[in-house]
Scaffold this motif. Structure first.
Motif, PDB file in Angstrom:
ATOM      1  N   ASN A  97      26.897  -8.739  -6.993  1.00 45.30           N
ATOM      2  CA  ASN A  97      26.235  -8.613  -8.286  1.00 45.30           C
ATOM      3  C   ASN A  97      25.953  -9.978  -8.903  1.00 45.30           C
ATOM      4  O   ASN A  97      26.695 -10.932  -8.696  1.00 45.30           O
ATOM      5  N   GLY A  98      24.875 -10.036  -9.669  1.00 48.20           N
ATOM      6  CA  GLY A  98      24.622 -11.220 -10.484  1.00 48.20           C
ATOM      7  C   GLY A  98      24.240 -12.443  -9.695  1.00 48.20           C
ATOM      8  O   GLY A  98      24.478 -13.562 -10.145  1.00 48.20           O
ATOM      9  N   ILE A  99      23.617 -12.277  -8.522  1.00 50.39           N
ATOM     10  CA  ILE A  99      23.085 -13.447  -7.831  1.00 50.39           C
ATOM     11  C   ILE A  99      22.004 -14.074  -8.704  1.00 50.39           C
ATOM     12  O   ILE A  99      21.833 -15.289  -8.747  1.00 50.39           O
ATOM     13  N   HIS A 100      21.278 -13.205  -9.429  1.00 51.80           N
ATOM     14  CA  HIS A 100      20.365 -13.611 -10.503  1.00 51.80           C
ATOM     15  C   HIS A 100      20.887 -12.957 -11.784  1.00 51.80           C
ATOM     16  O   HIS A 100      20.604 -11.785 -12.037  1.00 51.80           O
ATOM     17  N   PRO A 101      21.653 -13.666 -12.589  1.00 53.47           N
ATOM     18  CA  PRO A 101      22.324 -13.016 -13.726  1.00 53.47           C
ATOM     19  C   PRO A 101      21.381 -12.539 -14.832  1.00 53.47           C
ATOM     20  O   PRO A 101      21.826 -11.814 -15.727  1.00 53.47           O
ATOM     21  N   GLY A 102      20.121 -12.925 -14.755  1.00 49.01           N
ATOM     22  CA  GLY A 102      19.141 -12.328 -15.661  1.00 49.01           C
ATOM     23  C   GLY A 102      18.808 -10.906 -15.251  1.00 49.01           C
ATOM     24  O   GLY A 102      18.089 -10.200 -15.963  1.00 49.01           O
ATOM     25  N   GLU A 103      19.333 -10.493 -14.103  1.00 50.22           N
ATOM     26  CA  GLU A 103      19.155  -9.141 -13.572  1.00 50.22           C
ATOM     27  C   GLU A 103      20.538  -8.489 -13.503  1.00 50.22           C
ATOM     28  O   GLU A 103      21.099  -8.313 -12.433  1.00 50.22           O
ATOM     29  N   PRO A 104      21.115  -8.109 -14.656  1.00 47.20           N
ATOM     30  CA  PRO A 104      22.536  -7.764 -14.694  1.00 47.20           C
ATOM     31  C   PRO A 104      22.864  -6.305 -14.431  1.00 47.20           C
ATOM     32  O   PRO A 104      24.019  -5.903 -14.578  1.00 47.20           O
ATOM     33  N   ASP A 105      21.887  -5.498 -14.032  1.00 49.16           N
ATOM     34  CA  ASP A 105      22.124  -4.057 -13.894  1.00 49.16           C
ATOM     35  C   ASP A 105      23.351  -3.758 -13.033  1.00 49.16           C
ATOM     36  O   ASP A 105      24.186  -2.924 -13.364  1.00 49.16           O
ATOM     37  N   GLY A 106      23.446  -4.442 -11.889  1.00 49.08           N
ATOM     38  CA  GLY A 106      24.555  -4.193 -10.972  1.00 49.08           C
ATOM     39  C   GLY A 106      25.897  -4.610 -11.536  1.00 49.08           C
ATOM     40  O   GLY A 106      26.928  -4.000 -11.223  1.00 49.08           O
ATOM     41  N   ILE A 107      25.910  -5.654 -12.350  1.00 47.39           N
ATOM     42  CA  ILE A 107      27.173  -6.111 -12.940  1.00 47.39           C
ATOM     43  C   ILE A 107      27.791  -4.992 -13.765  1.00 47.39           C
ATOM     44  O   ILE A 107      28.970  -4.645 -13.613  1.00 47.39           O
TER      45      ILE A 107
ATOM     46  N   ILE B 215      31.905  -8.094  -5.548  1.00 42.78           N
ATOM     47  CA  ILE B 215      31.909  -9.403  -6.209  1.00 42.78           C
ATOM     48  C   ILE B 215      31.371  -9.153  -7.612  1.00 42.78           C
ATOM     49  O   ILE B 215      30.192  -8.820  -7.772  1.00 42.78           O
ATOM     50  N   PRO B 216      32.202  -9.265  -8.659  1.00 46.36           N
ATOM     51  CA  PRO B 216      31.752  -8.915 -10.008  1.00 46.36           C
ATOM     52  C   PRO B 216      30.527  -9.700 -10.450  1.00 46.36           C
ATOM     53  O   PRO B 216      29.560  -9.135 -10.953  1.00 46.36           O
ATOM     54  N   VAL B 217      30.585 -11.027 -10.256  1.00 53.02           N
ATOM     55  CA  VAL B 217      29.479 -11.930 -10.597  1.00 53.02           C
ATOM     56  C   VAL B 217      29.462 -13.048  -9.574  1.00 53.02           C
ATOM     57  O   VAL B 217      30.429 -13.783  -9.434  1.00 53.02           O
ATOM     58  N   TYR B 218      28.364 -13.170  -8.844  1.00 48.62           N
ATOM     59  CA  TYR B 218      28.256 -14.213  -7.823  1.00 48.62           C
ATOM     60  C   TYR B 218      27.803 -15.534  -8.434  1.00 48.62           C
ATOM     61  O   TYR B 218      28.372 -16.589  -8.167  1.00 48.62           O
ATOM     62  N   ASN B 219      26.781 -15.490  -9.262  1.00 47.15           N
ATOM     63  CA  ASN B 219      26.254 -16.705  -9.894  1.00 47.15           C
ATOM     64  C   ASN B 219      26.911 -16.864 -11.266  1.00 47.15           C
ATOM     65  O   ASN B 219      26.330 -16.541 -12.303  1.00 47.15           O
ATOM     66  N   ILE B 220      28.128 -17.368 -11.265  1.00 48.31           N
ATOM     67  CA  ILE B 220      28.892 -17.476 -12.511  1.00 48.31           C
ATOM     68  C   ILE B 220      28.241 -18.487 -13.456  1.00 48.31           C
ATOM     69  O   ILE B 220      28.114 -18.248 -14.661  1.00 48.31           O
TER      70      ILE B 220
END
Length: 569
Positions: A90-100, A126-131
């Motif tokens: 999740n959150g490889i692109h955190p502007g796309e947070p749906d999966g998070i 993985i809760p957030v990949y791009n922290i």
């Protein structure tokens, strides 16, 4: 007393349920969790449920570590057991947070038995990949997106797009991901995203990793059985779906092609180890709460399917390695096979062009008052345009430590030579290549690379490495070490020092030596004179003539354009 006991249990359950509501659930349906809230939530899950295990993993460019959250119904977290493993990113692109947000609810619902619990599958998230990107919280960087109110930024802490970094591994994020991936060894990988591009009726689209790159019966199974079955389950929940609409700045009415996920992308990387992979792409213009819901439901149905088909999936994964043995052909480059086309029902909106209120020029628009469903062409097959024979071994000099480092990180088996050894190898010279004119993810990458080949006996030093292709990571080796592969280490600039000559000559000194070389070598002189006769520009360029003689002499450095990794056939 009995009534008091029942009341006490009910109150505890109610408090627990309230305590485990996510920020998304506690908000107005258009709010996404912050990073701190997300990690705190998983810490509570880990504390309250023995079926949940939270582990701190490697660092990211932000300085913060990645985490993995695992669910196992029997509390056995052995990733190498007979169970299937599903890895959710999740959150490889955190502007796309749906999966998070969807995954937070999903893992809680597994722990609380709110949904069907998989008995044969361990779920790892993985809760957030791009922290770093998630900590860079804002409300404006996704100008084309309908919510949430605030979200993260696409670039990571060093401004890398991490979904282009799975082979070159410039970021700590990528290297830590590879450690996680090799640790949990997933049978299925899900990378949650939000789309960009055209407008249409669907909330849910999906990239099912390209079946021909996955290979063999495993790829056919994923294309023809598994993925359609999951999509059918979503349809039964009134969630219509379509392959990822890879159209930007145009209308999809004329059809589109399956996205080719080369190894720079998440599922392109995971495919190299025979993991089934998907990229849910919810539609950017649909309400955030609807996007989160369909992401959640996709994970539910995927895990249900995997849990029911563990044995078949694992057997096909193991069988797939038989397609990549020494002496066989391996495709390095692909293009759409336009002769093979299928037709899919597409639910779109009528599009057209009208004058722009800004520029006065024609602009694209979609009319939501005119929805349609019609069949459009879908190109789901590719054909190989370049193949290579799989060698038995690669020989890698110990001097190429950046490559060795990444091979070890990906659990590639390598064996150092015990003594200096002469080996007959196939050797590559870089014959031609082109380089991008603009920077891309920190690189001026190469493309359209071609090589010339020769067979030589070369003496390698003690400590140089023999790397067998008879191993699980054979596709990883081929995609990284073959220079002509799209995302090879060569094309990502790992070997740029060989492209520059380190020694040269002064013309006034070399003039006499050049004549001596021609006089001593009649064949060379004949070839030189023939080139002058047939090439006017060459015949008029004294510098080019000296350079030609130099490059055909023993004075010309052997390292120039010599690819420093060798093949044993």
């Amino acid at each position: 007393m009995r009534n008091l006991s029942i009341l006490f249990v009910f109150c505890v359950q109610f408090i627990t349920a309230q305590n485990l509501k996510t920020p998304f659930e506690l908000g107005n349906g258009n709010q996404s969790t912050t990073y701190a809230e997300c990690i705190s939530f998983y810490e509570k899950l880990d504390h309250q449920f023995e079926t949940i295990l939270m582990q701190k993993m490697g660092l990211t460019d932000s300085g913060e570590p990645l985490h993995i959250i695992s669910f196992s119904s029997d509390k056995n977290f052995d990733y190498n057991s007979n169970k299937a493993v599903i890895l959710v990113n999740n959150g490889i692109h955190p502007g796309e947070p749906d999966g998070i947000d969807a995954t937070m609810m999903f893992m809680r619902d597994l722990a609380t038995n709110k949904i069907k619990v998989p008995k044969n599958t361990i779920v790892v998230a993985i809760p957030v990949y791009n922290i770093g990107g998630m900590l860079n919280r804002n409300s404006h960087s996704r100008a084309n997106q309908n919510g949430p109110e605030a979200y993260g930024f696409r670039g990571n802490a060093r401004n890398y797009d991490l979904n282009r970094d799975f082979i070159k591994s410039d970021s700590k994020n990528s290297r830590s991901f590879q450690e996680i991936f090799q640790l949990v060894n997933p049978d299925m990988f899900i990378d949650n995203h939000v789309s960009n591009g055209a407008d249409y009726q669907y909330t849910f689209t999906c990239i099912a990793t390209q079946h021909q790159r996955l290979g063999g019966k495993l790829g056919e199974f994923y294309k023809n059985e598994m993925h359609p079955a999951i999509m059918q389950k979503l349809k039964q929940k009134n969630i219509e779906s379509v392959p990822y609409v890879n159209i930007h700045g145009d209308m999809p009415d004329n059809g589109f092609a399956q996205f080719m996920d080369t190894p720079r992308y998440a599922t392109g990387y995971t495919t190299l180890f025979n993991s089934l992979g998907s990229v849910p792409e919810t539609h950017m213009l649909k309400p955030f709460k609807d996007r989160v819901k369909v992401t959640y439901e996709y994970m539910v149905e995927t895990i249900n399917y995997v849990d029911q088909n563990v044995s078949k999936i694992k057997a096909l994964k193991n069988q797939n390695l038989e397609n990549y043995k020494a002496g066989m052909q391996y495709p390095l480059k692909w293009e759409i096979d336009s002769a093979k086309v299928s037709y899919i029902d597409f639910m779109g909106y009528k599009g057209g062009y009208k004058p722009s209120d800004v520029s006065g020029k024609q602009r694209l628009y979609y009319d939501k008052k005119q929805p349609f469903t019609k069949k459009i062409p879908f190109y789901n097959d590719y054909k190989a345009t370049k193949e290579v024979t799989i060698p038995s071994f690669y020989v890698i000099p110990q001097s190429q430590w950046p490559v060795i480092e990444l091979l070890k990180l990906n659990k590639i088996e390598i064996q150092p030579l015990a003594q200096d050894t002469e080996i007959e190898v196939e050797s590559y010279k870089i014959a031609s290549y082109e380089t991008t004119k603009h920077p891309y993810e920190g690189h001026y990458g190469h493309y359209n690379t071609s090589v010339s080949k020769s067979t030589q006996k070369i003496k390698f030093r003690k400590g140089d490495f023999m790397v067998t292709t008879n191993q699980k990571g054979v596709k990883f080796l081929l995609e990284t070490l073959e220079p002509e592969a799209v995302d090879s280490y060569f094309n990502w600039n790992f070997f740029d020092p060989i492209l520059q000559q380190k020694e040269y000559f002064s013309a006034y000194v070399f003039e006499d030596l050049a004549k001596e070389l021609l006089d001593k070598n009649p064949d060379l002189k004949t070839e030189f004179e023939t080139k002058k006769q047939n090439d006017t520009k060459f015949s008029e360029n004294a510098e080019a003539q000296l350079d030609w003689i130099y490059s055909h002499s023993e004075y010309y450095e052997k390292a120039h354009l010599q690819y420093p990794i060798y093949r044993v056939l």
